[in-house]
Design a protein around this motif. Sequence first.
Motif, mmCIF file in Angstrom:
data_model
loop_
_atom_site.group_PDB
_atom_site.id
_atom_site.type_symbol
_atom_site.label_atom_id
_atom_site.label_comp_id
_atom_site.label_asym_id
_atom_site.label_seq_id
_atom_site.Cartn_x
_atom_site.Cartn_y
_atom_site.Cartn_z
ATOM 1 N N LEU A 53 42.562 -27.269 53.538
ATOM 2 C CA LEU A 53 42.844 -28.294 54.551
ATOM 3 C C LEU A 53 43.744 -27.728 55.650
ATOM 4 O O LEU A 53 43.457 -27.865 56.841
ATOM 5 C CB LEU A 53 43.533 -29.488 53.877
ATOM 6 N N ASP A 54 44.837 -27.082 55.222
ATOM 7 C CA ASP A 54 45.767 -26.435 56.147
ATOM 8 C C ASP A 54 45.030 -25.524 57.135
ATOM 9 O O ASP A 54 45.249 -25.584 58.350
ATOM 10 C CB ASP A 54 46.713 -25.532 55.337
ATOM 11 N N SER B 82 47.980 -19.894 45.096
ATOM 12 C CA SER B 82 47.768 -21.331 44.934
ATOM 13 C C SER B 82 46.272 -21.625 44.953
ATOM 14 O O SER B 82 45.553 -21.155 45.826
ATOM 15 C CB SER B 82 48.464 -22.108 46.054
ATOM 16 N N ASP B 83 45.820 -22.401 43.953
ATOM 17 C CA ASP B 83 44.406 -22.785 43.861
ATOM 18 C C ASP B 83 44.104 -24.033 44.663
ATOM 19 O O ASP B 83 42.946 -24.392 44.846
ATOM 20 C CB ASP B 83 44.050 -23.116 42.406
ATOM 21 N N SER B 84 45.145 -24.740 45.087
ATOM 22 C CA SER B 84 44.963 -26.073 45.650
ATOM 23 C C SER B 84 44.082 -26.057 46.900
ATOM 24 O O SER B 84 44.219 -25.197 47.770
ATOM 25 C CB SER B 84 46.332 -26.657 45.991
ATOM 26 N N LEU C 284 44.355 -28.084 49.145
ATOM 27 C CA LEU C 284 45.194 -28.464 50.286
ATOM 28 C C LEU C 284 45.392 -27.266 51.215
ATOM 29 O O LEU C 284 45.633 -27.430 52.410
ATOM 30 C CB LEU C 284 46.552 -28.971 49.789
ATOM 31 N N ASN C 285 45.281 -26.059 50.677
ATOM 32 C CA ASN C 285 45.385 -24.873 51.517
ATOM 33 C C ASN C 285 44.179 -24.750 52.452
ATOM 34 O O ASN C 285 44.320 -24.367 53.608
ATOM 35 C CB ASN C 285 45.498 -23.627 50.640
ATOM 36 N N LYS D 271 52.744 -17.674 51.980
ATOM 37 C CA LYS D 271 51.974 -17.990 53.186
ATOM 38 C C LYS D 271 52.350 -16.994 54.266
ATOM 39 O O LYS D 271 53.477 -17.027 54.762
ATOM 40 C CB LYS D 271 52.307 -19.408 53.650
ATOM 41 N N ARG E 159 42.837 -27.359 59.651
ATOM 42 C CA ARG E 159 43.666 -28.005 60.675
ATOM 43 C C ARG E 159 44.230 -26.960 61.648
ATOM 44 O O ARG E 159 44.329 -27.207 62.854
ATOM 45 C CB ARG E 159 44.814 -28.791 60.023
#
Lengths: 454, 454
Positions: B161-162, B154-156, B158-159, B123, B165
Motif C-alpha cells: 500500500l505504502d 515485513s510480510d505485511s 501494508l508495505n 525502510k 501511494r
Amino acid sequence: MAQKPSIPKGTRDFGPAEMIKRNYIFSTIQKVFIKYGYQPIETPAMENLSTLMGKYGEEGDKLLFKILNSGDFLSKADDALLEEKNSLKISTQISEKGLRYDLTVPFARFVVQHRNELSFPFKRYQMQPVWRADRPQKGRYREFFQCDVDVVGSDSLLNELDLIRMMDEVFRLLKINVVIKMNNRKILSGIAQAIGAPEKMMDITMAMDKLDKVGAEKVYAELHDRGISDDAIEKLKPVLKLQGGNCMRLEVLEDLIGDTPDGATGLKEVREILDYLSAFTLESEVEVDQTLARGLNYYTGAIFEVKAADVKIGSICGGGRYDNLTGIFGLPGVSGVGVSFGADRIYDVLTELNLFPSEAASATRVLILNFGDKETSYALSVLQQLQQEGISSEFYPDTVKIKKQMKYADQKNIPFVIMIGEEEMESGALTLKNMTTGVQDKYVVEEIIKHVKK
Amino acid sequence: MAQKPSIPKGTRDFGPAEMIKRNYIFSTIQKVFIKYGYQPIETPAMENLSTLMGKYGEEGDKLLFKILNSGDFLSKADDALLEEKNSLKISTQISEKGLRYDLTVPFARFVVQHRNELSFPFKRYQMQPVWRADRPQKGRYREFFQCDVDVVGSDSLLNELDLIRMMDEVFRLLKINVVIKMNNRKILSGIAQAIGAPEKMMDITMAMDKLDKVGAEKVYAELHDRGISDDAIEKLKPVLKLQGGNCMRLEVLEDLIGDTPDGATGLKEVREILDYLSAFTLESEVEVDQTLARGLNYYTGAIFEVKAADVKIGSICGGGRYDNLTGIFGLPGVSGVGVSFGADRIYDVLTELNLFPSEAASATRVLILNFGDKETSYALSVLQQLQQEGISSEFYPDTVKIKKQMKYADQKNIPFVIMIGEEEMESGALTLKNMTTGVQDKYVVEEIIKHVKK
C-alpha cells in the motif's frame, strides 16, 4: 554456507544515521554555492584514460583505478608483453577507461569539450565521489567525496573575494571556527628571486610547505640537501620566521621581496583582496601565510587553505588560482580559481566537536503503532492526514508486540508515537507519546498535527 | 596539437541546465520517500566481484565493468591461460572488484552485512548511479541513475500500500499521468497450475509478458515453441484476452484460477491491497494486469509497473516483492518489497510533455553589472545585502562591455539585473531591469529586495 559479504577495503557503506549527517554537510555547502551564483555540473565516473593519464604525476598514474575493457580484452594484447608479464604496458592495451581521480581534470575536460555551450565566466560547483588506489588508512579512503567550486574565464580578483566569503559562510553555518590561510604563488617566486635562487622556486616551496609539521631546523636541512646555498638559506630565514598580523607581515615582505617583479605583483594582489574583504564582516580570520604552498604546482596566483581552529586535523578546504588548466586539452588562456571542501574531514570535525544539529538525527516525525486489523483503517486515515500536512510519518506494518514497535521508534529516533486502540477510535482522542520527554496525553488529530509540527 | 577531449561512449556530462532539471526529479522523489519514513543509504561504487557475479545471470556477468587490480596485476596470472589468451578466465585473476550493476544486490549485501545495526522493518531509499557495459543506444546508457525504495523484514501488505501511494504521489507532484499496473507472482503460478502446466510457469510468464509488444498470436506461437500443449494454450486464451475493470477481472480470474492454491492466495493478496487503497484518493489508476511479469524471476508476490499515459516509452517505475533476496548472502527468511524509479526516462517524459517548472531554469536571481573600479565597493555592499536576504546573486567580476554582461545574464537565465553607475550611487536609487518583461525602473535596495523575492 553462503559467503560472508564485505566491501572492498578503503570503501564505505553509509547507513541512515551517517547519510543524514553527510547530507547536512553537502546541503549546507550547496546552499552557499547557489547563493553566490554557482551552478551544478556532473561528469561521468569513468573517463578515458587519455584524459586522466599524465595529469597527476607518475605516482598519480599508478593510483588510478583502471577499468578492464569489455569482451575479449586479451585478443589485441601483445604476445611478447604478455609472456614477460609486463603489467604496466599491458594495462594500456587491455584498459581504456579509468575512474576519476579528482574533479579538477574532469572539469577542465568539460570546459574544453563544451566551451561553445557555456557562458563565461563559468561558475560551477561539483559534488561527486572520486577514487584513488591509495593505501587505505585512518581518514584516507579509496572512495571519497569532493565538493569543488570554481570559476573559469575571469582574471578578476573579485572571484578570490567570492571564494573567501563562501568559505567563511560555509564554516559559519556549520559552526566550525576556522582560519583561512592565504598566499600567492607570485610571493613564493618573489621569495626565490629575492634570495638569489629563482630557479629553485619549487624546491624552496616544497621545503617551506613543511614548516608547520617539521619545524624550521629541518626545513633548513632540507633546503641544504636540495642544493640551496647557505647564503640563500640565511636570506630566507627572516621569511620563514615572519609571524604576526597581516599588515605587519605585508610590510616586512614588502622590504624583503617588494623589489622583485613577481614579489611586487603578488603583494599587490594580496593587498587588493584584503582591501575588498575589509568591507565585509567575516566570522573567520583570514591570515596571510607566506609559507603556504599546498604542494600542487599548478597554482599561479592566490593559494588558500582552511584549518579548523579547535581540532587537530589536516586542512578541511583549500585551492587557488591556476592560469592554464584547460591548456592541456587544447584551450589555452582560460584563467580559473577555485577551492575544494573536504567533506570527510569536515564530517570528522563536526563529530569531534559534537556540532551536528539534533534534527539531523531522524527524518520520521511520527510512528503510528499497529494494534491489529480492527484498528488498521482508522490508523491509515490518521496516517493520511499527517502526511497531507507534510509530516513524515509511518504506520508500523506488522501486528507484533507493542514493545517491539516502541523499540523500533526508539532505534529510529522517532520523536512521537501515536496509539490508536478501541477507546481512541470511539472518542477520537488519540494517545500521543513524546518519546523524548516520555510524557503521553490524549489529543484529537488536529491538535496532534500542531504539536508535532513543533 | 592537444588531444580533443571526449568521454567514454554511453556516458554523459550534465551541464547546469540538465542538472537543475535532474535535481528537480531527484528532490521530488526524495521528498516523498522521506514523508513515508524511508531513510537514505549509500553503498560504494565498487563491490567485490564475489558479491556481484552470478546474481544477474550469465549475460549480466558479461555486462559488469571490472576493475583491474592495482600494481603488478599480471604477476599472479596463470601462464597457460595468458598464452591461450583466455580473457574470461584471466579476468578473474587480474580483477577482484567491479562497478555496481544495480542497487538491489548491493542493498541485499548491505542488509546482511549490517543486520545487527539495523532496526527491522528496514525502510531505505537509495539514489545512485549504476554501470552496465551494454551496447549504448538511444535512451540506454552505460552510466545511469536508479532511485530505489524498499522495505525489508515485513510480510505485511501494508508495505505494498505504502509503495503504491508513493508512486502515485511522486507522479502527481511531477504532473505525469500514469497507470500503475499490478500483478502477483502467485496469480502467474496459479495460471500455470490452472492450465495444467505448473512446471512451465516461467515459460508461460515470459511469453505472456510480451503480449503488449507482439500481440496474442505471436504469444501463442512462442508458447507452442516453448513446449506448451495446445490444450493448455487453449485454456490460457481467456486469461490473455481478459480486459476491463479490476472487479470484473478479479471475478473472471477467480473462476479461472481460484481453485488453485497459488491462484487463491494471489487473488486474496491483490484484493487486500485494493481494499486498503479504497480508503485513499489516488490520482493515478491502479490496474490489475494478470499478464504483467517484468521478466525478473526473483519476485515472489506483488509485481508493479508504471506507464506514462501520454508518452510512448517503456515503464518509468517498477518493482515487486521478493521473499529471499538476502538468502544469497546467508540470511534467509527476510521478505522485502520495493520499486525503482527510472530517473532518465522520467526526464525524457517531462521533456516531451514540457513539464519542467520554469523555476528549474536558473538559480541566480540577480546579476549586478560591473561598471568599473569606482563603483565596485558600492556594488559589493549591495551584493552583500541581497545575499544576506538569501537571494542568490552575483556581481559580474570583470570590467567588460555592458552588452557582454547582459548577454551573460541572458544566457544564464538570470531574471533581474541591477545597474549602479555614478548617478545611482549619488541618489541611492538603483536601476533594476526585469529581464523577462524588459521593464526597468529605479528603486532603493530595500524595494529591490522585495521585488526580487517576488
